[in-house]
Design a protein around this motif. Structure first.
Motif, PDB file in Angstrom:
ATOM      1  N   SER A   1       1.950  18.368  -5.951  1.00 12.91           N
ATOM      2  CA  SER A   1       2.839  17.438  -6.647  1.00 12.91           C
ATOM      3  C   SER A   1       3.150  16.223  -5.785  1.00 12.91           C
ATOM      4  O   SER A   1       3.464  15.149  -6.313  1.00 12.91           O
ATOM      5  CB  SER A   1       4.141  18.140  -7.043  1.00 12.91           C
ATOM      6  N   ALA A   2       3.082  16.381  -4.467  1.00 12.89           N
ATOM      7  CA  ALA A   2       3.343  15.264  -3.554  1.00 12.89           C
ATOM      8  C   ALA A   2       2.084  14.469  -3.241  1.00 12.89           C
ATOM      9  O   ALA A   2       2.166  13.331  -2.765  1.00 12.89           O
ATOM     10  CB  ALA A   2       3.944  15.796  -2.248  1.00 12.89           C
ATOM     11  N   ALA A   3       0.926  15.061  -3.495  1.00 14.13           N
ATOM     12  CA  ALA A   3      -0.343  14.468  -3.064  1.00 14.13           C
ATOM     13  C   ALA A   3      -0.731  13.252  -3.892  1.00 14.13           C
ATOM     14  O   ALA A   3      -0.414  13.150  -5.075  1.00 14.13           O
ATOM     15  CB  ALA A   3      -1.449  15.518  -3.123  1.00 14.13           C
ATOM     16  N   THR A   4      -1.435  12.342  -3.239  1.00 17.17           N
ATOM     17  CA  THR A   4      -2.085  11.236  -3.941  1.00 17.17           C
ATOM     18  C   THR A   4      -3.592  11.472  -4.034  1.00 17.17           C
ATOM     19  O   THR A   4      -4.294  10.749  -4.734  1.00 17.17           O
ATOM     20  CB  THR A   4      -1.837   9.900  -3.213  1.00 17.17           C
ATOM     21  N   ALA A   5      -4.075  12.482  -3.315  1.00 12.45           N
ATOM     22  CA  ALA A   5      -5.494  12.818  -3.339  1.00 12.45           C
ATOM     23  C   ALA A   5      -5.660  14.294  -2.997  1.00 12.45           C
ATOM     24  O   ALA A   5      -4.817  14.879  -2.310  1.00 12.45           O
ATOM     25  CB  ALA A   5      -6.281  11.957  -2.348  1.00 12.45           C
ATOM     26  N   VAL A   6      -6.745  14.884  -3.480  1.00 16.48           N
ATOM     27  CA  VAL A   6      -6.984  16.314  -3.278  1.00 16.48           C
ATOM     28  C   VAL A   6      -8.409  16.523  -2.781  1.00 16.48           C
ATOM     29  O   VAL A   6      -9.371  15.972  -3.338  1.00 16.48           O
ATOM     30  CB  VAL A   6      -6.773  17.108  -4.580  1.00 16.48           C
ATOM     31  N   LEU A   7      -8.526  17.317  -1.729  1.00 18.30           N
ATOM     32  CA  LEU A   7      -9.822  17.671  -1.163  1.00 18.30           C
ATOM     33  C   LEU A   7      -9.980  19.182  -1.265  1.00 18.30           C
ATOM     34  O   LEU A   7      -9.196  19.932  -0.680  1.00 18.30           O
ATOM     35  CB  LEU A   7      -9.891  17.215   0.300  1.00 18.30           C
ATOM     36  N   VAL A   8     -10.990  19.633  -2.022  1.00 14.84           N
ATOM     37  CA  VAL A   8     -11.230  21.063  -2.222  1.00 14.84           C
ATOM     38  C   VAL A   8     -12.425  21.463  -1.375  1.00 14.84           C
ATOM     39  O   VAL A   8     -13.535  20.950  -1.571  1.00 14.84           O
ATOM     40  CB  VAL A   8     -11.509  21.390  -3.702  1.00 14.84           C
ATOM     41  N   THR A   9     -12.218  22.358  -0.424  1.00 11.48           N
ATOM     42  CA  THR A   9     -13.314  22.819   0.423  1.00 11.48           C
ATOM     43  C   THR A   9     -14.060  23.950  -0.286  1.00 11.48           C
ATOM     44  O   THR A   9     -13.443  24.838  -0.882  1.00 11.48           O
ATOM     45  CB  THR A   9     -12.798  23.305   1.779  1.00 11.48           C
ATOM     46  N   VAL A  10     -15.395  23.911  -0.208  1.00 13.72           N
ATOM     47  CA  VAL A  10     -16.220  24.912  -0.891  1.00 13.72           C
ATOM     48  C   VAL A  10     -17.341  25.367   0.030  1.00 13.72           C
ATOM     49  O   VAL A  10     -18.122  24.550   0.525  1.00 13.72           O
ATOM     50  CB  VAL A  10     -16.860  24.333  -2.178  1.00 13.72           C
ATOM     51  N   HIS A  11     -17.400  26.671   0.268  1.00 19.25           N
ATOM     52  CA  HIS A  11     -18.548  27.259   0.964  1.00 19.25           C
ATOM     53  C   HIS A  11     -19.601  27.558  -0.101  1.00 19.25           C
ATOM     54  O   HIS A  11     -19.313  28.263  -1.078  1.00 19.25           O
ATOM     55  CB  HIS A  11     -18.113  28.535   1.675  1.00 19.25           C
TER      56      HIS A  11
ATOM     57  N   ASP B   1       0.841  -1.203   0.000  1.00 18.49           N
ATOM     58  CA  ASP B   1       0.000   0.000   0.000  1.00 18.49           C
ATOM     59  C   ASP B   1       0.877   1.254   0.000  1.00 18.49           C
ATOM     60  O   ASP B   1       1.853   1.331   0.754  1.00 18.49           O
ATOM     61  CB  ASP B   1      -0.909   0.038   1.229  1.00 18.49           C
ATOM     62  N   HIS B   2       0.502   2.232  -0.817  1.00 18.83           N
ATOM     63  CA  HIS B   2       1.273   3.474  -0.849  1.00 18.83           C
ATOM     64  C   HIS B   2       0.804   4.429   0.243  1.00 18.83           C
ATOM     65  O   HIS B   2      -0.316   4.330   0.738  1.00 18.83           O
ATOM     66  CB  HIS B   2       1.156   4.147  -2.221  1.00 18.83           C
ATOM     67  N   LEU B   3       1.681   5.346   0.607  1.00 18.59           N
ATOM     68  CA  LEU B   3       1.332   6.390   1.563  1.00 18.59           C
ATOM     69  C   LEU B   3       0.262   7.289   0.954  1.00 18.59           C
ATOM     70  O   LEU B   3       0.388   7.742  -0.179  1.00 18.59           O
ATOM     71  CB  LEU B   3       2.576   7.215   1.902  1.00 18.59           C
ATOM     72  N   GLN B   4      -0.802   7.517   1.699  1.00 18.73           N
ATOM     73  CA  GLN B   4      -1.865   8.404   1.229  1.00 18.73           C
ATOM     74  C   GLN B   4      -1.551   9.831   1.664  1.00 18.73           C
ATOM     75  O   GLN B   4      -1.428  10.111   2.868  1.00 18.73           O
ATOM     76  CB  GLN B   4      -3.217   7.974   1.817  1.00 18.73           C
ATOM     77  N   VAL B   5      -1.398  10.725   0.700  1.00 15.91           N
ATOM     78  CA  VAL B   5      -1.086  12.134   0.970  1.00 15.91           C
ATOM     79  C   VAL B   5      -2.256  12.978   0.466  1.00 15.91           C
ATOM     80  O   VAL B   5      -2.489  13.064  -0.743  1.00 15.91           O
ATOM     81  CB  VAL B   5       0.221  12.569   0.280  1.00 15.91           C
ATOM     82  N   ILE B   6      -2.998  13.573   1.394  1.00 15.18           N
ATOM     83  CA  ILE B   6      -4.207  14.324   1.050  1.00 15.18           C
ATOM     84  C   ILE B   6      -3.932  15.815   1.204  1.00 15.18           C
ATOM     85  O   ILE B   6      -3.663  16.301   2.308  1.00 15.18           O
ATOM     86  CB  ILE B   6      -5.390  13.916   1.944  1.00 15.18           C
ATOM     87  N   ALA B   7      -4.007  16.544   0.099  1.00 19.43           N
ATOM     88  CA  ALA B   7      -3.844  17.996   0.125  1.00 19.43           C
ATOM     89  C   ALA B   7      -5.221  18.636   0.238  1.00 19.43           C
ATOM     90  O   ALA B   7      -6.107  18.379  -0.591  1.00 19.43           O
ATOM     91  CB  ALA B   7      -3.141  18.475  -1.135  1.00 19.43           C
ATOM     92  N   VAL B   8      -5.418  19.438   1.275  1.00 17.89           N
ATOM     93  CA  VAL B   8      -6.684  20.149   1.476  1.00 17.89           C
ATOM     94  C   VAL B   8      -6.466  21.582   1.004  1.00 17.89           C
ATOM     95  O   VAL B   8      -5.629  22.304   1.548  1.00 17.89           O
ATOM     96  CB  VAL B   8      -7.113  20.116   2.957  1.00 17.89           C
ATOM     97  N   ILE B   9      -7.215  21.978  -0.024  1.00 16.26           N
ATOM     98  CA  ILE B   9      -6.910  23.248  -0.692  1.00 16.26           C
ATOM     99  C   ILE B   9      -8.161  24.089  -0.904  1.00 16.26           C
ATOM    100  O   ILE B   9      -9.273  23.585  -0.967  1.00 16.26           O
ATOM    101  CB  ILE B   9      -6.218  23.027  -2.057  1.00 16.26           C
ATOM    102  N   ASN B  10      -7.956  25.383  -1.020  1.00 14.40           N
ATOM    103  CA  ASN B  10      -8.924  26.346  -1.531  1.00 14.40           C
ATOM    104  C   ASN B  10      -8.225  27.681  -1.690  1.00 14.40           C
ATOM    105  O   ASN B  10      -7.303  28.008  -0.936  1.00 14.40           O
ATOM    106  CB  ASN B  10     -10.151  26.498  -0.636  1.00 14.40           C
TER     107      ASN B  10
END
Length: 395
Positions: free
Chosen positions: A263-273, A108-117
């Motif tokens: 560039s390091a992330a394996t997943a991206v979470l975009v927060t939206v109001h 299993d790879h390391l999960q890297v989640i970038a939380v962005i907005n």
């Protein structure tokens, strides 16, 4: 009209006064050493986390199996370290591997989640903090990185950046171009056992200032060590074996730090109001992100992801325009919008006043209906994200 005081001096004076007051506030909240601590959890809370009956935990305690909880008024309380010990004990006898310790397995790879907005106030830090803490409560090994120079994530976890990080200690020290430190040198164990943190402060802005100079220096153009977008991934590789999940709280801007995190992330979470101005701002953010990441991809950056999702935050179900905006987003982006939304709640904001998340405070401190509504919302969002994490491991 004459100017009686220089702006830099006035702002500096205000900053010094505010810093002193915040330090006094922290000392008042977390005596005697100004260090934040975590409460103990009731046996009912622990049973719910582990997916077992409270009576079973009582049986384990009476049989002397697993950690011995603290008993107060006939009730049993467990420290977070003891919850981890219980997980390990139960996992040892589990018929299905991963029942109690659901983290990485071989391959299993390391999960890297970038939380962005791009826009402040979207609930980015709140989302990142609750995601990181819930993952720990669910049995994952988590590293959280505060990549925002404003350091709200760090403050929420008991750091006062201008005091605690006066001599450095941010990710900048590990990704700077001259004499970088190993990542392990800036990782701090937190009061939330199982959650390690790399705090942030204004030092992170140095990376934004130095990178253009490096890019302009053509002599290092072909040096892989000078590729700014690879530096975060390279540092994470040093500690990859120690964690299941990395949560990166990105700055609310599309600079070199954010691009490096993506560039390091394996997943991206975009927060939206879910309001028109916020969605319009997100549109500009997505356009710029696409253009810049396209350039990075052409330069050799890995732009492949396990998943990318939009999470609706600070949602008020009774607000008609917000409902219309959520419907608009679901029609436009389909499955890329999480099914569950994080509700706007006074419980979350009130907990923040004492630098706590909703997973840290006790239910009895709030009106039960308000607390239950907020925690159910956060749990639903984080369960959905956990499903995506598990899917990234093909489970």
């Amino acid at each position: 009209m004459t100017r009686h005081q220089r702006l830099d001096q006035l702002v500096g004076d205000h900053a010094a006064r505010l810093s002193a007051r915040l330090e006094a506030h922290r000392t008042q909240l977390f005596p005697p050493h100004s260090l934040k601590t975590l409460r103990k959890f009731t046996s009912g809370e622990v049973a719910a986390l582990l997916g077992v009956k409270d009576a079973y935990l009582r049986k384990l305690h009476l049989e002397g199996k697993g950690p011995s909880p603290e008993t107060r008024g006939g009730r049993r309380f467990y420290a977070l370290e003891e919850i981890h010990a219980l997980r390990a004990h139960l996992e040892a006898g589990a018929k299905v591997p991963g029942t109690y310790l659901p983290g990485r397995r071989d391959g299993d790879h390391l999960q890297v989640i970038a939380v962005i907005n791009f826009k402040g106030g979207s609930g980015k830090t709140t989302t990142a903090a609750h995601l990181a803490q819930k993952a720990v409560l669910d049995g994952y090994r988590v590293l959280a990185i505060d990549l925002d120079p404003q350091a709200s994530f760090s403050a929420l976890h008991g750091f006062q950046p201008e005091l605690d990080l006066a001599d450095g200690g941010t990710l900048y020290d590990a990704i700077r171009y001259e004499d970088p430190l190993p990542l392990s040198a800036v990782i701090r164990r937190s009061y939330f056992a199982g959650l390690d943190i790399i705090p942030g402060n204004l030092d992170l802005m140095e990376f934004e200032h130095e990178t253009p100079r490096i890019l302009a220096d053509r002599s290092g153009a072909n040096d892989p060590g000078q590729l700014f977008f690879a530096r975060v991934a390279d540092r994470l590789a040093e500690v990859e074996a120690d964690y299941d999940i990395v949560v990166i709280d990105c700055p609310p801007q599309l600079g070199f730090l954010t691009i490096s995190a993506l560039s390091a992330a394996t997943a991206v979470l975009v927060t939206v109001h879910p309001q028109m101005l916020d969605v319009m701002s997100m549109c500009q953010f997505l356009l710029m992100t696409s253009n810049l990441l396209g350039v990075v991809a052409e330069a050799g950056g890995d732009m492949s992801y396990d998943w990318m999702r939009y999470v609706v935050t600070r949602y008020e179900p009774g607000d008609g325009p917000q409902n219309q905006m959520v419907g608009f987003m679901r029609a436009l982006f389909g499955a890329h919008v999480l099914n569950h939304a994080a509700l706007k709640s006074t419980a979350i904001s009130d907990a923040g006043i004492t630098k706590q998340t909703l997973y840290e405070v006790e239910r009895g401190q709030f009106t039960r209906a308000t607390y239950d509504r907020a925690i159910e919302s956060l749990d639903a969002v984080n369960r959905e994200i956990e499903g995506l994490i598990q899917g990234g491991w093909n489970r």
